[in-house]
Enzyme design. Sequence first.
Site, PDB file in Angstrom:
ATOM      1  CG  HIS A  35      56.033  72.262  78.463  1.00  0.00           C
ATOM      2  ND1 HIS A  35      55.807  72.290  77.105  1.00  0.00           N
ATOM      3  CD2 HIS A  35      57.283  71.733  78.613  1.00  0.00           C
ATOM      4  CE1 HIS A  35      56.882  71.798  76.468  1.00  0.00           C
ATOM      5  NE2 HIS A  35      57.780  71.458  77.360  1.00  0.00           N
ATOM      6  CG  HIS A  80      50.505  76.003  73.441  1.00  0.00           C
ATOM      7  ND1 HIS A  80      50.277  74.697  73.839  1.00  0.00           N
ATOM      8  CD2 HIS A  80      49.299  76.555  73.231  1.00  0.00           C
ATOM      9  CE1 HIS A  80      48.966  74.470  73.872  1.00  0.00           C
ATOM     10  NE2 HIS A  80      48.342  75.581  73.505  1.00  0.00           N
ATOM     11  CG  ASP A 103      54.796  76.449  76.484  1.00  0.00           C
ATOM     12  OD1 ASP A 103      53.663  76.931  76.283  1.00  0.00           O
ATOM     13  OD2 ASP A 103      54.984  75.243  76.734  1.00  0.00           O
ATOM     14  CD  GLU A 151      50.901  71.172  79.593  1.00  0.00           C
ATOM     15  OE1 GLU A 151      49.670  71.020  79.667  1.00  0.00           O
ATOM     16  OE2 GLU A 151      51.511  72.109  80.149  1.00  0.00           O
TER      17      GLU A 151
HETATM   18  N1  LIG Z   1      52.318  74.290  78.080  1.00  0.00           N
HETATM   19  C1  LIG Z   1      51.188  74.740  77.598  1.00  0.00           C
HETATM   20  N2  LIG Z   1      50.170  73.962  77.385  1.00  0.00           N
HETATM   21  N3  LIG Z   1      51.108  76.055  77.358  1.00  0.00           N
HETATM   22  C2  LIG Z   1      49.944  76.721  76.898  1.00  0.00           C
HETATM   23  C3  LIG Z   1      50.136  78.192  76.912  1.00  0.00           C
HETATM   24  C4  LIG Z   1      48.943  78.894  76.359  1.00  0.00           C
HETATM   25  C5  LIG Z   1      49.031  80.403  76.298  1.00  0.00           C
HETATM   26  N4  LIG Z   1      49.968  80.832  75.309  1.00  0.00           N
HETATM   27  C6  LIG Z   1      49.385  80.969  77.674  1.00  0.00           C
HETATM   28  O1  LIG Z   1      50.416  81.549  77.817  1.00  0.00           O
HETATM   29  O2  LIG Z   1      48.600  80.825  78.588  1.00  0.00           O
END
Ligand SMILES: NC(=[NH2+])NCCC[C@H](N)C(=O)O
Length: 305
Positions: A102, A128, A130, A275
Amino acid sequence: MPQPTPPRSPSLPRRLRIIGAASGVGAQDHECEHGPVAFHRSQAWHELEHHPLIDWGETLYAPDRPGLSPLERIAQLCARLADAVAQARAAGEFPLVLGGDHSVAIGTWSGVARTAGEPLGLLWIDAHMDSHTPETTHSGAIHGMPLACLLGRGDKRLLGFGLPGRQLLAAHTVVLGPRSYETEEAELLQRLGVRVIGAEEIAAKGFAAAFAEAVAIVAAAPHGFGLTLDLDAFDPRLVPGVGSPEPDGLGTWEVIEGLRALARAPGLLALEIVEYNPDRDRGGVTADLIADLIAAVAPPGRARG
Ligand SMILES: NC(=[NH2+])NCCC[C@H](N)C(=O)O
């Protein structure tokens, strides 16, 4: 040479240009970098590629030179992606970016905002948020930070591809579906005034009502809006081929129906699907879903055969 489409005109019909953004370096597990090429080779794409108004433009890769940090690799990819998206829009086409992790959203929406000339609305559908900054991240993973970057918060090397400052209007940005996040990112979104419609609220009011509310907020942005869809928003029992699966999540049909309606909304400027991790896919169901999502926003057209 066709002229750029004015933002408030109806979105369809327009040629849809797919741009692959093959980044995995924003995540702890890099498998999403194979997503665009795997989809391009899939049976699902093979069936869609005959559509007269859908083209595969190009696939961009994160540079792999020794000595580059993950952040520098993402920055270089996002700079090229922002240009590719801007070029598609300048040619009157509708960009559809296929990731990749992402973090590529930084490039996509910087490019769209640049061509719109003003910050955008954005619907961010995701498990999430993000929305970490380098100061708050627990993992260090850059795919956990793109929404904060687009709102003007983050490492300076990731902020320079679009408009000066921010690419999005916080008041016209909605995060729909989060069910896994850390406190600091939720606080940032709240401080900035971003509406978050989490999994519990969706369960309480139903997806259709939650989606309608989200669309009303983002589509009211005066200079147009976009949609970014992280495949991990879906229930991984239905959609296993994602980078960071989380239990539960959205059904597929409700989102496809939502996209069909959204594609008719005036002001929709671009779409992003991210993703996709082909390594975790089972029997091509995730690739099939990506094709269904693309078809849902594509203008109706007779097959070239
Ligand atoms: N685009 C995604 N899949 N993001 C997942 C982020 C997970 C977690 N909040 C992190 O900052 O590592």
